[in-house]
Design a protein around this motif. Structure first.
Motif, PDB file in Angstrom:
ATOM      1  N   ASN A 149      -4.844  -3.911  -5.015  1.00  0.00           N
ATOM      2  CA  ASN A 149      -5.014  -4.369  -6.136  1.00  0.00           C
ATOM      3  C   ASN A 149      -5.371  -5.986  -6.358  1.00  0.00           C
ATOM      4  O   ASN A 149      -4.760  -6.597  -7.667  1.00  0.00           O
ATOM      5  CB  ASN A 149      -3.564  -4.561  -7.183  1.00  0.00           C
ATOM      6  CG  ASN A 149      -4.010  -2.795  -7.543  1.00  0.00           C
ATOM      7  OD1 ASN A 149      -4.659  -1.608  -7.345  1.00  0.00           O
ATOM      8  ND2 ASN A 149      -2.616  -1.568  -6.993  1.00  0.00           N
ATOM      9  N   ASP A 171       2.951  -0.856   0.321  1.00  0.00           N
ATOM     10  CA  ASP A 171       1.597  -1.303  -0.150  1.00  0.00           C
ATOM     11  C   ASP A 171       0.899  -0.688  -0.812  1.00  0.00           C
ATOM     12  O   ASP A 171      -0.610  -1.256  -0.993  1.00  0.00           O
ATOM     13  CB  ASP A 171       1.632  -0.264   1.227  1.00  0.00           C
ATOM     14  CG  ASP A 171       1.879  -0.174   2.945  1.00  0.00           C
ATOM     15  OD1 ASP A 171       2.367  -1.130   2.739  1.00  0.00           O
ATOM     16  OD2 ASP A 171       2.275   0.905   3.675  1.00  0.00           O
ATOM     17  N   ASP A 172       0.954  -0.247  -2.159  1.00  0.00           N
ATOM     18  CA  ASP A 172       0.057   0.392  -3.256  1.00  0.00           C
ATOM     19  C   ASP A 172      -0.378  -0.834  -3.679  1.00  0.00           C
ATOM     20  O   ASP A 172      -1.529  -1.541  -5.017  1.00  0.00           O
ATOM     21  CB  ASP A 172       0.611   1.246  -3.662  1.00  0.00           C
ATOM     22  CG  ASP A 172       0.961   2.373  -3.137  1.00  0.00           C
ATOM     23  OD1 ASP A 172       0.178   3.227  -2.588  1.00  0.00           O
ATOM     24  OD2 ASP A 172       2.077   3.112  -3.825  1.00  0.00           O
ATOM     25  N   GLY A 175       1.779  -1.181  -8.965  1.00  0.00           N
ATOM     26  CA  GLY A 175       2.051  -1.005  -7.289  1.00  0.00           C
ATOM     27  C   GLY A 175       3.388  -1.013  -6.786  1.00  0.00           C
ATOM     28  O   GLY A 175       3.692  -2.168  -7.445  1.00  0.00           O
TER      29      GLY A 175
END
Length: 207
Positions: free
Chosen positions: A39, A34-35, A31
């Motif tokens: 994770n 912010d993604d 990602g």
């Protein structure tokens, strides 16, 4: 088909499959921006949050720095004003600098030395014509430094691309740009001064 060929085909297919499969990040985190956060392992998320908190705390120091810097700029701006005002007088032709004030080496003088004899002669001829005009009183239009601010703006990289051909006749009437630093609230104002013109364009200020 021989067993050797079958093994070869099998390994080839496996190699192609590996190439088609996207490589994982070495860190194992996928990602962008912010993604990435969802994770991350919990312990890493805590450390990232600590970095964010540090960054927010740093902005307090930034605020103090720029506040003090602005106060310092305002202090010295008052000392610059005398130089700005004299520049304005010379540009507008309200003050003629003395020989001593004009005694300053320029790049042009060095360039002239490198010109061919023919070009050097042309330069001297043009200078002679200009001086004759001044003596005869026929160069009244050569007051101050014509198109000073237009030339400055056209040679400023951040502004030059914004100036269109139809802007130039108007900007040729620009006689001065004054800067005012505002202490409270922090900021500055630009004041543009114009000579009389056919557009009846008057002075204006930008905050």
């Amino acid at each position: 088909m021989s067993a050797e060929n079958e093994i070869g085909d099998s390994s080839s297919s496996g190699s192609e499959m590996e190439q088609d499969t996207p490589h994982k990040h070495k860190s194992g985190f996928k990602g962008e921006g912010d993604d990435i956060m969802p994770n991350l392992p919990p312990i890493v998320k805590k450390r990232v949050k600590a970095l964010k908190k540090l960054l927010v705390s740093q902005t307090d120091v930034d605020t103090k720095f720029y506040t003090e810097l602005h106060v310092l700029e305002c202090k010295y701006h008052k000392e610059y004003l005398a130089y700005y005002n004299k520049r304005s007088d010379i540009v507008q032709g309200n003050y003629e600098p003395t020989e001593e004030e004009c005694d300053f080496p320029s790049d042009e003088e060095d360039d002239v030395k490198d010109l061919s004899t023919d070009m050097e002669g042309k330069v001297k001829l043009e200078e002679s014509k200009a001086n004759d005009g001044i003596v005869d009183g026929t160069s009244d239009k050569l007051k101050g430094i014509p198109d000073f601010w237009l030339t400055i703006l056209k040679n400023t990289s951040l502004i030059s691309d914004m100036i269109q051909p139809h802007d130039e006749p108007i900007l040729s009437h620009l006689t001065d740009i004054k800067v005012y630093l505002l202490e409270e609230p922090m900021g500055f104002a630009l004041e543009f001064h114009f000579s009389p013109n056919e557009w009846v364009f008057t002075n204006y200020c930008i905050n």
